[in-house]
Design an enzyme around this catalytic site. Sequence first.
Site, PDB file in Angstrom:
ATOM      1  N   LYS A  24       0.855  -1.213   0.000  1.00 41.61           N
ATOM      2  CA  LYS A  24       0.000   0.000   0.000  1.00 41.61           C
ATOM      3  C   LYS A  24       0.876   1.242   0.000  1.00 41.61           C
ATOM      4  CE  LYS A  24      -1.883   1.539   4.014  1.00 41.61           C
ATOM      5  NZ  LYS A  24      -1.531   2.956   4.315  1.00 41.61           N
ATOM      6  N   ASN A  25       1.883   1.257   0.879  1.00 44.39           N
ATOM      7  CA  ASN A  25       2.645   2.492   1.075  1.00 44.39           C
ATOM      8  C   ASN A  25       3.701   2.730   0.013  1.00 44.39           C
ATOM      9  OD1 ASN A  25       1.005   2.922   3.216  1.00 44.39           O
ATOM     10  ND2 ASN A  25       2.501   2.345   4.781  1.00 44.39           N
ATOM     11  N   ARG A  94      -5.409  10.551   3.800  1.00 43.83           N
ATOM     12  CA  ARG A  94      -4.242  11.410   3.874  1.00 43.83           C
ATOM     13  C   ARG A  94      -3.407  11.366   2.613  1.00 43.83           C
ATOM     14  NH1 ARG A  94      -2.350  13.834   7.280  1.00 43.83           N
ATOM     15  NH2 ARG A  94      -0.244  13.364   6.610  1.00 43.83           N
ATOM     16  N   CYS A 118      -6.058  11.789  11.908  1.00 43.42           N
ATOM     17  CA  CYS A 118      -6.802  10.526  11.897  1.00 43.42           C
ATOM     18  C   CYS A 118      -6.686   9.940  13.298  1.00 43.42           C
ATOM     19  CB  CYS A 118      -6.229   9.605  10.837  1.00 43.42           C
ATOM     20  SG  CYS A 118      -4.573   9.067  11.234  1.00 43.42           S
ATOM     21  N   ARG A 123      -1.211  14.223  12.570  1.00 41.87           N
ATOM     22  CA  ARG A 123      -0.638  14.107  11.233  1.00 41.87           C
ATOM     23  C   ARG A 123      -0.377  15.481  10.579  1.00 41.87           C
ATOM     24  NH1 ARG A 123      -2.003   8.786   9.582  1.00 41.87           N
ATOM     25  NH2 ARG A 123      -0.229   8.872   8.177  1.00 41.87           N
ATOM     26  N   PRO A 124       0.397  16.354  11.218  1.00 38.99           N
ATOM     27  CA  PRO A 124       0.688  17.664  10.609  1.00 38.99           C
ATOM     28  C   PRO A 124       1.477  17.497   9.312  1.00 38.99           C
ATOM     29  CG  PRO A 124       2.128  17.247  12.466  1.00 38.99           C
ATOM     30  CD  PRO A 124       1.126  16.127  12.447  1.00 38.99           C
ATOM     31  N   ILE A 125       1.507  18.557   8.495  1.00 41.54           N
ATOM     32  CA  ILE A 125       2.257  18.481   7.225  1.00 41.54           C
ATOM     33  C   ILE A 125       3.266  19.629   7.130  1.00 41.54           C
ATOM     34  CG2 ILE A 125       0.428  17.247   5.983  1.00 41.54           C
ATOM     35  CD1 ILE A 125      -0.287  19.922   4.642  1.00 41.54           C
ATOM     36  N   ASP A 126       3.697  20.157   8.261  1.00 46.02           N
ATOM     37  CA  ASP A 126       4.645  21.283   8.261  1.00 46.02           C
ATOM     38  C   ASP A 126       5.952  20.940   7.539  1.00 46.02           C
ATOM     39  OD1 ASP A 126       4.753  19.517  10.599  1.00 46.02           O
ATOM     40  OD2 ASP A 126       6.508  20.683  11.162  1.00 46.02           O
ATOM     41  N   LEU A 127       6.422  19.715   7.672  1.00 41.68           N
ATOM     42  CA  LEU A 127       7.702  19.343   7.033  1.00 41.68           C
ATOM     43  C   LEU A 127       7.538  19.273   5.503  1.00 41.68           C
ATOM     44  CD1 LEU A 127       8.888  16.583   9.537  1.00 41.68           C
ATOM     45  CD2 LEU A 127       9.533  19.003   9.491  1.00 41.68           C
ATOM     46  N   ASP A 309       3.987   0.627  12.222  1.00 44.68           N
ATOM     47  CA  ASP A 309       2.817  -0.051  11.655  1.00 44.68           C
ATOM     48  C   ASP A 309       2.672  -1.478  12.162  1.00 44.68           C
ATOM     49  OD1 ASP A 309       3.066   1.557   8.388  1.00 44.68           O
ATOM     50  OD2 ASP A 309       2.363   2.253  10.335  1.00 44.68           O
ATOM     51  N   ILE A 331       6.614   7.208  17.204  1.00 43.49           N
ATOM     52  CA  ILE A 331       6.338   7.844  15.908  1.00 43.49           C
ATOM     53  C   ILE A 331       5.017   8.615  15.932  1.00 43.49           C
ATOM     54  CG2 ILE A 331       5.992   7.462  13.438  1.00 43.49           C
ATOM     55  CD1 ILE A 331       8.844   6.838  14.341  1.00 43.49           C
ATOM     56  N   ARG A 401      -8.542  -1.259   4.129  1.00 43.96           N
ATOM     57  CA  ARG A 401      -7.759  -0.128   3.592  1.00 43.96           C
ATOM     58  C   ARG A 401      -6.364  -0.603   3.170  1.00 43.96           C
ATOM     59  NH1 ARG A 401      -6.706   4.553   7.284  1.00 43.96           N
ATOM     60  NH2 ARG A 401      -5.368   4.931   5.487  1.00 43.96           N
TER      61      ARG A 401
HETATM   62  C1  EPZ Z   1       3.691   6.957   6.274  1.00 42.85           C
HETATM   63  O1  EPZ Z   1       2.848   7.942   6.850  1.00 42.85           O
HETATM   64  C2  EPZ Z   1       2.822   5.712   6.129  1.00 42.85           C
HETATM   65  N1  EPZ Z   1       1.687   5.986   5.249  1.00 42.85           N
HETATM   66  C3  EPZ Z   1       2.318   5.283   7.517  1.00 42.85           C
HETATM   67  O2  EPZ Z   1       1.588   4.079   7.346  1.00 42.85           O
HETATM   68  C4  EPZ Z   1       3.533   4.997   8.405  1.00 42.85           C
HETATM   69  O3  EPZ Z   1       3.085   4.659   9.695  1.00 42.85           O
HETATM   70  C5  EPZ Z   1       4.422   6.246   8.475  1.00 42.85           C
HETATM   71  O4  EPZ Z   1       4.791   6.654   7.132  1.00 42.85           O
HETATM   72  C6  EPZ Z   1       5.683   6.007   9.280  1.00 42.85           C
HETATM   73  O5  EPZ Z   1       6.411   4.958   8.722  1.00 42.85           O
HETATM   74  C7  EPZ Z   1       1.871   5.993   3.906  1.00 42.85           C
HETATM   75  O6  EPZ Z   1       2.972   5.801   3.419  1.00 42.85           O
HETATM   76  C8  EPZ Z   1       0.657   6.270   3.063  1.00 42.85           C
HETATM   77  P1  EPZ Z   1       5.484  10.380   8.564  1.00 42.85           P
HETATM   78  P2  EPZ Z   1       3.344   9.483   6.920  1.00 42.85           P
HETATM   79  O7  EPZ Z   1       5.368  11.646   7.795  1.00 42.85           O
HETATM   80  O8  EPZ Z   1       4.152   9.809   5.719  1.00 42.85           O
HETATM   81  C9  EPZ Z   1       5.189  13.582  12.058  1.00 42.85           C
HETATM   82  C10 EPZ Z   1      -0.222   2.605   7.615  1.00 42.85           C
HETATM   83  O9  EPZ Z   1      -0.757   2.062   8.590  1.00 42.85           O
HETATM   84  N2  EPZ Z   1       5.163  14.587  10.978  1.00 42.85           N
HETATM   85  O10 EPZ Z   1       6.761   9.598   8.501  1.00 42.85           O
HETATM   86  O11 EPZ Z   1       2.185  10.330   7.253  1.00 42.85           O
HETATM   87  C11 EPZ Z   1       3.892  12.796  12.106  1.00 42.85           C
HETATM   88  O12 EPZ Z   1       2.913  13.497  12.847  1.00 42.85           O
HETATM   89  C12 EPZ Z   1       0.184   4.071   7.692  1.00 42.85           C
HETATM   90  O13 EPZ Z   1       0.043   2.042   6.527  1.00 42.85           O
HETATM   91  C13 EPZ Z   1       5.245  15.936  11.305  1.00 42.85           C
HETATM   92  O14 EPZ Z   1       5.320  16.284  12.478  1.00 42.85           O
HETATM   93  O15 EPZ Z   1       4.307   9.400   8.200  1.00 42.85           O
HETATM   94  C14 EPZ Z   1       4.306  11.514  12.768  1.00 42.85           C
HETATM   95  O16 EPZ Z   1       4.326  11.721  14.173  1.00 42.85           O
HETATM   96  C15 EPZ Z   1      -0.105   4.691   9.050  1.00 42.85           C
HETATM   97  N3  EPZ Z   1       5.213  16.855  10.302  1.00 42.85           N
HETATM   98  C16 EPZ Z   1       5.738  11.304  12.271  1.00 42.85           C
HETATM   99  O17 EPZ Z   1       6.173  12.589  11.780  1.00 42.85           O
HETATM  100  C17 EPZ Z   1       5.105  16.487   8.982  1.00 42.85           C
HETATM  101  O18 EPZ Z   1       5.104  17.381   8.108  1.00 42.85           O
HETATM  102  C18 EPZ Z   1       5.858  10.276  11.157  1.00 42.85           C
HETATM  103  O19 EPZ Z   1       5.092  10.717  10.085  1.00 42.85           O
HETATM  104  C19 EPZ Z   1       5.021  15.113   8.673  1.00 42.85           C
HETATM  105  C20 EPZ Z   1       5.057  14.175   9.681  1.00 42.85           C
END
Ligand code: EPZ
Length: 418
Positions: A24-25, A94, A118, A123-127, A309, A331, A401
């Site tokens: 999926k990812n 997302r 969720c 799940r912020p997107i600041d980065l 995960d 995480i 999903r």
């Molecule tokens: C991906 O989510 C995966 N989803 C997630 O899988 C997985 O758990 C996660 O990576 C970590 O490996 C997909 O690939 C579609 P992150 P993503 O950005 O990209 C914080 C599943 O069950 N963060 O690495 O959203 C965030 O809040 C799903 O298959 C910021 O603070 O994960 C989290 O605490 C769940 N600012 C941490 O980083 C940002 O701009 C990790 O998030 C982005 C993230």
Amino acid sequence: MEDDRLEMTGPQWMCGELLVQGSKNAALPMLAAMLLVEGVYILHHCPQITDVDHMLELLSDAGCLTHREGHMLIVDTRGADRCSLKGSGAGKMRAGVTLLGSILGRLHAVEIPYPGGCTIGKRPIDLHLKGLQQLGAVFEHKEHTLSGYARKLHGADITLDFPSVGATENILMAATLAEGHTVIRGAAREPEIAALAGFLQKMGAHIEGTGTSVIRVKGVERLHAAEYIVPSDRIVAGTYLLGAVMTGGEIRLLHVPTAHLGILPHILEELGAKVEIQTDQNGIAVKMDGKIQPVPWLATAPFPGFPTDLQSALMAALSIASGPRILEEKIFEARFQVAPELLKMGVGIYTEGSLAVIEGEARLHGAHVRARELRGGAALIMAALAAEGKTDISGMEFVKRGYEDIQGDLKKLGIVLH
Ligand code: EPZ
């Protein structure tokens, strides 16, 4: 079995061999990358899961034509000229966020419904936004939508404060068409990043360093459509491997690049399993015929650490281990949703903030439980296999999903379902 419920009676043990579904990812960002350049794309081994369905809806909203034949997906993006996905299903999930980089890369303007959080966190997107801004994008936050604009994208030296998978993917996609060189420092090292980079390289992108924390991109004028094979899903594989440890028995999973499993084989051995890696067949076999040994304190971490995960499935496994143990979720801030449901099955768990104390030695019994999110739902199914009596699991729409056919997979692993 009704559509959103699953019933099974335990205890059962797993025995069998399985070809693991596509990831999926890995598939979701590849679908987003198709918006970088018009053309006809083919993806093989693409999982038939609802998150892919939702992403295909988004691509259709963007003007694409999509056609699925089993695990093969054909996507024609020649009509994808819409930069606004305001009215679409983008808010439903997302993954719409991953479209920011590709639409900006091609159309230099983008508008998506503001992605909500969720159940597992805000799940912020600041980065994502900070990295795309360094490439030349400007964003405007309206009440329900996020708009972005970039007169021209230019290369930049970007350092991520956290190795965010999604932010790395977004920046990587936009950088492929940015003028000049981009460096992404502190990049995510998850296998899905290398898979996306492989797809982008087939599309003509110049990328080096994926799998490490420094990725270098040389922007090109133009990309072209490509055909690609989605790698197998390491989290689906890990779920079944932990299920086999919980139930006892012996399973072999094929089509799994074992390097994608990171620390997991080592953890399975610490739990008491015999693990055999067959690199020539991209396979892994696990045999469990004793009690689960409690691993020392374990924390989730970015790849190659223990994946967040699989934290819920590990929690279920540790609940029947011989002795108490502590799990730390580092995480996401709300990823113990499965704990109250496991308590109904006789598990002794206490959670406080990012820590979960699991008593161990539980004698699991069947119960009516509810999946509240994707990976917790899969963990409940693994627990139900080890529980005495009948378990009824509702909320299977969450599991669908990410798991293409968990019932069919379990039957291939010797499990009898109602
Ligand atoms: C991906 O989510 C995966 N989803 C997630 O899988 C997985 O758990 C996660 O990576 C970590 O490996 C997909 O690939 C579609 P992150 P993503 O950005 O990209 C914080 C599943 O069950 N963060 O690495 O959203 C965030 O809040 C799903 O298959 C910021 O603070 O994960 C989290 O605490 C769940 N600012 C941490 O980083 C940002 O701009 C990790 O998030 C982005 C993230």
